[in-house]
Design a protein around this motif. Structure first.
Motif, mmCIF file in Angstrom:
data_model
loop_
_atom_site.group_PDB
_atom_site.id
_atom_site.type_symbol
_atom_site.label_atom_id
_atom_site.label_comp_id
_atom_site.label_asym_id
_atom_site.label_seq_id
_atom_site.Cartn_x
_atom_site.Cartn_y
_atom_site.Cartn_z
ATOM 1 N N MET A 1 0.845 -1.177 0.000
ATOM 2 C CA MET A 1 0.000 0.000 0.000
ATOM 3 C C MET A 1 0.892 1.242 0.000
ATOM 4 S SD MET A 1 -2.550 1.802 2.752
ATOM 5 C CE MET A 1 -3.057 0.447 3.658
ATOM 6 N N SER A 2 0.578 2.158 -0.856
ATOM 7 C CA SER A 2 1.347 3.401 -0.894
ATOM 8 C C SER A 2 0.738 4.408 0.069
ATOM 9 C CB SER A 2 1.379 3.967 -2.311
ATOM 10 O OG SER A 2 0.075 4.334 -2.700
ATOM 11 N N THR A 3 1.556 5.276 0.544
ATOM 12 C CA THR A 3 1.070 6.304 1.461
ATOM 13 C C THR A 3 1.052 7.643 0.742
ATOM 14 O OG1 THR A 3 3.300 6.670 2.297
ATOM 15 C CG2 THR A 3 1.919 5.122 3.522
ATOM 16 N N SER A 4 0.130 8.469 1.169
ATOM 17 C CA SER A 4 0.064 9.820 0.616
ATOM 18 C C SER A 4 0.606 10.797 1.652
ATOM 19 C CB SER A 4 -1.371 10.172 0.224
ATOM 20 O OG SER A 4 -2.212 10.109 1.345
ATOM 21 N N LYS A 5 0.872 11.976 1.209
ATOM 22 C CA LYS A 5 1.479 12.987 2.068
ATOM 23 C C LYS A 5 0.418 13.601 3.002
ATOM 24 C CE LYS A 5 4.301 17.111 1.824
ATOM 25 N NZ LYS A 5 4.927 18.106 0.963
ATOM 26 N N PRO A 6 0.701 13.629 4.304
ATOM 27 C CA PRO A 6 -0.253 14.245 5.241
ATOM 28 C C PRO A 6 -0.257 15.772 5.099
ATOM 29 C CG PRO A 6 1.472 13.027 6.421
ATOM 30 C CD PRO A 6 1.827 13.025 4.988
ATOM 31 N N PRO A 7 -1.370 16.391 5.484
ATOM 32 C CA PRO A 7 -1.435 17.855 5.439
ATOM 33 C C PRO A 7 -0.564 18.478 6.537
ATOM 34 C CG PRO A 7 -3.444 16.968 6.379
ATOM 35 C CD PRO A 7 -2.625 15.796 5.924
ATOM 36 N N ILE A 8 -0.319 19.753 6.432
ATOM 37 C CA ILE A 8 0.553 20.462 7.375
ATOM 38 C C ILE A 8 0.025 20.390 8.804
ATOM 39 C CG2 ILE A 8 -0.472 22.731 6.991
ATOM 40 C CD1 ILE A 8 3.272 22.075 7.487
ATOM 41 N N TRP A 9 -1.304 20.412 8.964
ATOM 42 C CA TRP A 9 -1.857 20.356 10.324
ATOM 43 C C TRP A 9 -1.484 19.048 11.026
ATOM 44 C CZ3 TRP A 9 -4.992 16.357 11.571
ATOM 45 C CH2 TRP A 9 -5.738 15.756 10.570
ATOM 46 N N TYR A 10 -1.325 17.971 10.253
ATOM 47 C CA TYR A 10 -0.916 16.693 10.826
ATOM 48 C C TYR A 10 0.460 16.822 11.471
ATOM 49 C CZ TYR A 10 0.587 11.817 11.081
ATOM 50 O OH TYR A 10 1.056 10.599 11.528
ATOM 51 N N ILE A 15 3.857 17.306 16.267
ATOM 52 C CA ILE A 15 4.935 17.939 17.041
ATOM 53 C C ILE A 15 4.415 18.423 18.391
ATOM 54 C CG2 ILE A 15 6.494 19.941 17.111
ATOM 55 C CD1 ILE A 15 6.796 19.520 14.016
ATOM 56 N N ILE A 16 3.237 19.039 18.389
ATOM 57 C CA ILE A 16 2.624 19.470 19.651
ATOM 58 C C ILE A 16 2.384 18.264 20.550
ATOM 59 C CG2 ILE A 16 0.533 20.454 20.677
ATOM 60 C CD1 ILE A 16 0.440 22.352 18.210
ATOM 61 N N ALA A 17 1.908 17.171 19.966
ATOM 62 C CA ALA A 17 1.655 15.948 20.733
ATOM 63 C C ALA A 17 2.932 15.412 21.362
ATOM 64 C CB ALA A 17 1.019 14.890 19.831
ATOM 65 N N LEU A 18 4.004 15.416 20.593
ATOM 66 C CA LEU A 18 5.285 14.936 21.119
ATOM 67 C C LEU A 18 5.736 15.802 22.298
ATOM 68 C CD1 LEU A 18 7.502 12.775 20.557
ATOM 69 C CD2 LEU A 18 8.713 14.565 19.314
#
Length: 142
Positions: A1-10, A15-18
């Motif tokens: 399965m290929s992955t697509s690029k997440p949006p900037i909010w992701y 980073i905030i979560a980390l």
């Protein structure tokens, strides 16, 4: 399965979560080792409540923060395994806050540390579970 690029909010939320979960780990370590900084931040009433905390509540607190940190790192690495790890973190965070709300903790901590922060912990943990599921559904991770 290929992955697509997440949006900037992701990326921003990851980073905030980390950072948020790193603060949780730091809080746990300060409580566990009773650092000087921790002792300066809590009242004697709060310390008495924490001293009476049962072992299971301490254990789920530790599991919540360490799995939250790991899950947040896995979000940044775009790994599907973040979801079950963040679910564990969420369940443990809820258990920890249920214990807190069954003590005199909310009345000793005031509105911010007694009520707002514990509710925010649960909301943020739920948000991370939602986000990790969304990432999987949108093929942002592998």
């Amino acid at each position: 399965m290929s992955t697509s690029k997440p949006p900037i909010w992701y990326w921003i939320l990851s980073i905030i979560a980390l950072l948020w979960n790193a603060l949780g780990v730091m809080n746990y370590i300060q409580q566990a080792y009773r650092t000087e900084g921790f002792l300066e931040q809590v009242t004697t009433e709060q310390l008495a409540i924490l001293d009476s905390r049962p072992a299971w509540a301490t254990a789920v607190f530790a599991i919540a923060v360490f799995t939250g940190l790991l899950g947040s790192l896995l979000l940044l690495l775009r790994k599907k395994v973040a979801t079950p790890i963040l679910i564990i973190s969420f369940v443990c965070a809820v258990a920890t806050q249920i214990w807190w709300f069954t003590t005199d903790g909310p009345s000793t901590g005031g509105q911010i540390t007694g009520i707002f922060i514990p509710v925010l912990v649960i909301v943020f943990a739920a948000l991370l579970v939602w986000m990790s599921r969304k990432a999987t559904a949108n093929s942002w991770n592998s």
